[in-house]
Design a protein around this motif. Structure first.
Motif, mmCIF file in Angstrom:
data_model
loop_
_atom_site.group_PDB
_atom_site.id
_atom_site.type_symbol
_atom_site.label_atom_id
_atom_site.label_comp_id
_atom_site.label_asym_id
_atom_site.label_seq_id
_atom_site.Cartn_x
_atom_site.Cartn_y
_atom_site.Cartn_z
ATOM 1 N N THR A 177 0.865 -1.178 0.000
ATOM 2 C CA THR A 177 0.000 0.000 0.000
ATOM 3 C C THR A 177 0.900 1.226 0.000
ATOM 4 O OG1 THR A 177 -0.029 0.159 2.417
ATOM 5 C CG2 THR A 177 -1.736 -1.230 1.377
ATOM 6 N N SER A 178 0.332 2.376 -0.247
ATOM 7 C CA SER A 178 1.137 3.606 -0.234
ATOM 8 C C SER A 178 1.715 3.854 1.158
ATOM 9 C CB SER A 178 0.301 4.803 -0.700
ATOM 10 O OG SER A 178 -0.836 4.972 0.121
ATOM 11 N N GLN A 179 0.982 3.477 2.209
ATOM 12 C CA GLN A 179 1.491 3.645 3.566
ATOM 13 C C GLN A 179 2.692 2.735 3.810
ATOM 14 O OE1 GLN A 179 -1.876 2.924 6.130
ATOM 15 N NE2 GLN A 179 -2.611 5.021 5.929
ATOM 16 N N ARG A 180 2.609 1.496 3.355
ATOM 17 C CA ARG A 180 3.727 0.563 3.542
ATOM 18 C C ARG A 180 4.962 1.035 2.777
ATOM 19 N NH1 ARG A 180 0.297 -5.116 3.550
ATOM 20 N NH2 ARG A 180 -0.395 -4.850 5.694
ATOM 21 N N VAL A 181 4.751 1.536 1.577
ATOM 22 C CA VAL A 181 5.885 2.056 0.800
ATOM 23 C C VAL A 181 6.508 3.247 1.533
ATOM 24 C CG1 VAL A 181 6.561 3.182 -1.358
ATOM 25 C CG2 VAL A 181 5.049 1.195 -1.418
ATOM 26 N N ALA A 182 5.677 4.138 2.082
ATOM 27 C CA ALA A 182 6.191 5.312 2.809
ATOM 28 C C ALA A 182 6.978 4.883 4.055
ATOM 29 C CB ALA A 182 5.038 6.234 3.198
ATOM 30 N N LYS A 233 18.749 5.567 10.110
ATOM 31 C CA LYS A 233 18.528 6.231 11.399
ATOM 32 C C LYS A 233 17.923 5.346 12.488
ATOM 33 C CE LYS A 233 14.307 8.235 9.559
ATOM 34 N NZ LYS A 233 13.601 9.429 9.218
ATOM 35 N N HIS A 234 17.465 4.135 12.172
ATOM 36 C CA HIS A 234 16.904 3.226 13.171
ATOM 37 C C HIS A 234 15.809 3.914 13.987
ATOM 38 C CE1 HIS A 234 21.001 1.866 12.252
ATOM 39 N NE2 HIS A 234 20.551 0.645 12.435
ATOM 40 N N PRO A 235 14.714 4.312 13.348
ATOM 41 C CA PRO A 235 13.689 5.102 14.038
ATOM 42 C C PRO A 235 12.798 4.282 14.967
ATOM 43 C CG PRO A 235 12.961 4.593 11.823
ATOM 44 C CD PRO A 235 14.372 4.066 11.951
ATOM 45 N N THR A 236 12.139 4.988 15.879
ATOM 46 C CA THR A 236 11.084 4.396 16.695
ATOM 47 C C THR A 236 9.777 4.509 15.909
ATOM 48 O OG1 THR A 236 10.489 6.482 17.750
ATOM 49 C CG2 THR A 236 12.200 5.160 18.846
ATOM 50 N N VAL A 237 8.741 3.826 16.381
ATOM 51 C CA VAL A 237 7.424 3.932 15.747
ATOM 52 C C VAL A 237 6.969 5.392 15.777
ATOM 53 C CG1 VAL A 237 4.990 3.269 15.947
ATOM 54 C CG2 VAL A 237 6.776 1.561 16.275
ATOM 55 N N ASN A 238 7.161 6.057 16.913
ATOM 56 C CA ASN A 238 6.724 7.452 17.033
ATOM 57 C C ASN A 238 7.489 8.385 16.091
ATOM 58 O OD1 ASN A 238 4.683 6.987 18.892
ATOM 59 N ND2 ASN A 238 6.055 7.222 20.635
ATOM 60 N N GLU A 239 8.773 8.124 15.884
ATOM 61 C CA GLU A 239 9.547 8.954 14.949
ATOM 62 C C GLU A 239 9.041 8.770 13.517
ATOM 63 O OE1 GLU A 239 13.764 9.142 17.425
ATOM 64 O OE2 GLU A 239 13.510 7.607 15.879
ATOM 65 N N ILE A 240 8.705 7.533 13.150
ATOM 66 C CA ILE A 240 8.149 7.297 11.812
ATOM 67 C C ILE A 240 6.807 8.015 11.690
ATOM 68 C CG2 ILE A 240 7.242 5.552 10.221
ATOM 69 C CD1 ILE A 240 9.289 3.576 11.487
ATOM 70 N N TYR A 241 5.982 7.913 12.725
ATOM 71 C CA TYR A 241 4.685 8.594 12.721
ATOM 72 C C TYR A 241 4.856 10.106 12.528
ATOM 73 C CZ TYR A 241 0.383 10.682 14.393
ATOM 74 O OH TYR A 241 -0.744 11.457 14.501
ATOM 75 N N GLU A 242 5.765 10.698 13.278
ATOM 76 C CA GLU A 242 5.995 12.147 13.158
ATOM 77 C C GLU A 242 6.444 12.526 11.744
ATOM 78 O OE1 GLU A 242 5.336 14.720 15.244
ATOM 79 O OE2 GLU A 242 4.387 13.215 16.522
ATOM 80 N N ASP A 243 7.283 11.691 11.135
ATOM 81 C CA ASP A 243 7.765 11.963 9.777
ATOM 82 C C ASP A 243 6.654 11.850 8.731
ATOM 83 O OD1 ASP A 243 10.336 12.356 10.736
ATOM 84 O OD2 ASP A 243 11.081 10.396 10.089
ATOM 85 N N LEU A 244 5.674 10.973 8.959
ATOM 86 C CA LEU A 244 4.688 10.660 7.928
ATOM 87 C C LEU A 244 3.299 11.242 8.161
ATOM 88 C CD1 LEU A 244 5.552 6.895 7.282
ATOM 89 C CD2 LEU A 244 6.393 8.916 6.071
ATOM 90 N N LYS A 245 3.037 11.780 9.335
ATOM 91 C CA LYS A 245 1.665 12.180 9.677
ATOM 92 C C LYS A 245 1.095 13.257 8.760
ATOM 93 C CE LYS A 245 2.844 15.549 13.220
ATOM 94 N NZ LYS A 245 2.765 15.888 14.630
ATOM 95 N N ASN A 252 2.321 -2.504 10.547
ATOM 96 C CA ASN A 252 3.071 -2.679 9.307
ATOM 97 C C ASN A 252 4.501 -3.119 9.586
ATOM 98 O OD1 ASN A 252 1.452 -2.116 6.839
ATOM 99 N ND2 ASN A 252 0.946 -0.285 8.021
ATOM 100 N N LEU A 253 5.108 -2.563 10.610
ATOM 101 C CA LEU A 253 6.455 -2.997 10.991
ATOM 102 C C LEU A 253 6.444 -4.464 11.399
ATOM 103 C CD1 LEU A 253 7.641 0.163 12.933
ATOM 104 C CD2 LEU A 253 8.549 -0.671 10.755
ATOM 105 N N LYS A 254 5.348 -4.891 12.042
ATOM 106 C CA LYS A 254 5.208 -6.294 12.427
ATOM 107 C C LYS A 254 5.162 -7.180 11.174
ATOM 108 C CE LYS A 254 2.247 -9.405 15.027
ATOM 109 N NZ LYS A 254 0.982 -9.560 15.726
ATOM 110 N N PHE A 255 4.407 -6.745 10.139
ATOM 111 C CA PHE A 255 4.388 -7.474 8.869
ATOM 112 C C PHE A 255 5.800 -7.592 8.294
ATOM 113 C CE2 PHE A 255 -0.199 -6.302 8.143
ATOM 114 C CZ PHE A 255 -0.670 -7.594 7.977
#
Length: 144
Positions: free
Chosen positions: A19-24, A34-46, A60-63
C-alpha cells in the motif's frame, strides 16, 4: 534495482500486499540509516498520511518483521527502534545523543559456531552493541 524496489519485491514474494502507507514506511526506514522508533516514523509521515495512526505503523512494521526485512531493536527503557535489513550486523550506540550506527564484523558470529561453543545451543537471533560516544559528541565534549 534500487533498495526500495528490492524490499518491495521481497515483500510481494511473501504475499504482503503493498500500500502507499507501507511504501512510505519502507522509504522512511531507508532514509539515512537512522533506526527510528514507531513514534519517529509517525511524526515523519503524519502530514502526508493524516489518517495513519501509530498502531498502523506498528502493525506494518510487524508485517515487515515477520517477512524477515525488519529487525526490532529493544532497549532497556522499554522503547524499540527498527532496522530495515536482510543482512546480520551489529550496532554502535552513542550514550550522549542516542545515534545508532551499523557496523559489520563477520568474524564475530560465523554461522552457529559461537552458540555451539557455549554448549548445544541453537541460536535464533543475536545482538551485539557497543556503547560509547560518536565522533560528533566527542568533538562537542572536546574528547578527541
Amino acid at each position: 534495482m534500487d533498495k526500495l524496489s528490492k524490499y518491495i519485491e521481497l515483500l510481494k514474494e511473501k504475499d504482503v500486499r503493498m500500500t502507499s502507507q507501507r511504501v512510505a514506511i519502507l522509504e522512511n526506514l531507508l532514509d539515512g540509516n537512522k533506526h527510528p522508533t514507531v513514534n519517529e516514523i509517525y511524526e515523519d509521515l503524519k502530514d502526508d498520511f493524516p489518517s495513519m495512526s501509530v498502531a498502523t505503523i506498528y502493525n506494518n512494521l510487524k508485517f515487515f518483521k515477520e517477512a524477515g526485512l525488519v529487525k526490532e531493536l529493544p532497549f532497556g527503557d522499554g522503547s524499540s527502534r527498527f532496522d530495515l535489513t536482510t543482512v546480520d550486523h551489529f550496532h554502535t550506540i552513542c550514550r550522549n545523543c542516542g545515534k545508532i550506527q551499523d557496523f559489520h564484523f563477520p568474524g564475530l558470529v560465523e554461522d552457529d559456531n559461537l552458540a555451539q561453543a557455549i554448549g548445544n545451543f541453537r541460536a535464533e537471533d543475536y545482538r551485539f552493541e557497543i556503547i560509547g560516544l560518536c565522533k560528533e559528541c566527542q568533538k562537542k565534549l572536546k574528547l578527541n
